[in-house]
Design a protein around this motif. Structure first.
Motif, mmCIF file in Angstrom:
data_model
loop_
_atom_site.group_PDB
_atom_site.id
_atom_site.type_symbol
_atom_site.label_atom_id
_atom_site.label_comp_id
_atom_site.label_asym_id
_atom_site.label_seq_id
_atom_site.Cartn_x
_atom_site.Cartn_y
_atom_site.Cartn_z
ATOM 1 N N ALA A 77 -45.671 15.542 -8.511
ATOM 2 C CA ALA A 77 -45.302 14.619 -9.584
ATOM 3 C C ALA A 77 -46.544 14.034 -10.257
ATOM 4 N N LEU A 78 -47.553 13.725 -9.466
ATOM 5 C CA LEU A 78 -48.793 13.177 -10.012
ATOM 6 C C LEU A 78 -49.485 14.200 -10.920
ATOM 7 N N ILE A 79 -49.567 15.439 -10.450
ATOM 8 C CA ILE A 79 -50.197 16.489 -11.261
ATOM 9 C C ILE A 79 -49.407 16.725 -12.547
ATOM 10 N N ARG A 80 -48.087 16.744 -12.454
ATOM 11 C CA ARG A 80 -47.264 16.920 -13.659
ATOM 12 C C ARG A 80 -47.509 15.794 -14.665
ATOM 13 N N ALA A 81 -47.657 14.573 -14.170
ATOM 14 C CA ALA A 81 -47.885 13.433 -15.064
ATOM 15 C C ALA A 81 -49.206 13.565 -15.808
ATOM 16 N N LEU A 82 -50.204 14.146 -15.161
ATOM 17 C CA LEU A 82 -51.526 14.267 -15.781
ATOM 18 C C LEU A 82 -51.706 15.566 -16.560
ATOM 19 N N LEU A 86 -46.151 22.566 -13.910
ATOM 20 C CA LEU A 86 -46.910 23.391 -12.973
ATOM 21 C C LEU A 86 -46.725 24.885 -13.237
ATOM 22 N N ALA A 87 -45.756 25.238 -14.042
ATOM 23 C CA ALA A 87 -45.437 26.651 -14.291
ATOM 24 C C ALA A 87 -46.625 27.376 -14.917
ATOM 25 N N PRO A 88 -46.941 28.585 -14.400
ATOM 26 C CA PRO A 88 -48.069 29.340 -14.953
ATOM 27 C C PRO A 88 -47.790 29.932 -16.332
ATOM 28 N N LEU A 89 -46.522 30.095 -16.674
ATOM 29 C CA LEU A 89 -46.127 30.583 -18.003
ATOM 30 C C LEU A 89 -44.936 29.769 -18.487
ATOM 31 N N PRO A 90 -44.812 29.550 -19.784
ATOM 32 C CA PRO A 90 -43.679 28.770 -20.296
ATOM 33 C C PRO A 90 -42.316 29.411 -20.017
ATOM 34 N N CYS A 91 -42.280 30.725 -19.810
ATOM 35 C CA CYS A 91 -40.998 31.402 -19.604
ATOM 36 C C CYS A 91 -40.469 31.244 -18.176
ATOM 37 N N VAL A 92 -41.234 30.605 -17.288
ATOM 38 C CA VAL A 92 -40.734 30.373 -15.926
ATOM 39 C C VAL A 92 -40.538 28.894 -15.632
ATOM 40 N N GLY A 93 -40.920 28.028 -16.548
ATOM 41 C CA GLY A 93 -40.784 26.594 -16.344
ATOM 42 C C GLY A 93 -39.335 26.149 -16.374
ATOM 43 N N SER A 94 -39.050 25.112 -15.632
ATOM 44 C CA SER A 94 -37.689 24.604 -15.606
ATOM 45 C C SER A 94 -37.475 23.487 -16.624
ATOM 46 N N THR A 95 -38.522 22.752 -16.973
ATOM 47 C CA THR A 95 -38.351 21.651 -17.914
ATOM 48 C C THR A 95 -38.786 22.021 -19.332
ATOM 49 N N ASP A 96 -39.818 22.791 -19.470
ATOM 50 C CA ASP A 96 -40.333 23.160 -20.788
ATOM 51 C C ASP A 96 -40.195 24.664 -21.030
#
Length: 148
Positions: A77-82, A86-96
């Motif tokens: 959560a801290l890393i995501r906030a900064l 965490l997804a290495p590509l946009p096509c695997v992300g759950s939020t973006d």
């Protein structure tokens, strides 16, 4: 990839987790102890405060401290906030999630590989607290190294 902002923010948070509960530290103290440029750290700590990870107090006896116990602050959560997702590509992300323009969707082997990598990253980052990082030493350090 973890940016310098993410790395410095995580280092500062782990450093703050070593302090007695409620003790605030000045930006300069945190920066000097962790070899982080003070101006950059000032911005990072402000973002961490805004995201709810830190509390701050102004004045001579002021500074920054953790907003809650180190065992309650999740590294992912801290890393995501900064750094964002965490997804290495946009096509695997759950939020973006964003499909790649050259991707053939669910059958794309690159996407499948990156989804597996993303799952591993999430498992490690989301299963780790600041307290876990703070307490790594001796046998626990070796167990952590063996885990990764």
């Amino acid at each position: 990839m973890l940016t310098k902002k993410g790395k410095y923010g995580l280092k500062a948070a782990v450093f703050l987790s070593h302090q007695p509960e409620g003790k605030a530290l000045q930006v300069a103290e945190i920066a000097d102890a962790n070899h982080i440029p003070k101006k950059f750290l000032d911005v990072i700590l402000g973002e961490m405060r805004h995201a709810g990870f830190l509390l701050s107090r102004k004045g001579k006896s002021g500074g920054y401290r953790l907003a809650r116990g180190a065992d309650q602050i999740n590294v992912g959560a801290l890393i995501r906030a900064l750094d964002g997702p965490l997804a290495p590509l946009p096509c695997v992300g759950s939020t973006d999630y964003q499909p790649c323009p050259d991707c053939d969707g669910p059958n794309c082997t690159i996407r499948l590989l990156m989804a597996k990598a993303y799952a591993a990253i999430r498992e490690v980052m989301d299963d780790c607290s600041l307290a876990d990082l703070r307490d790594i030493s001796g046998d626990r350090l070796q167990a952590f190294v063996d885990y990764i």
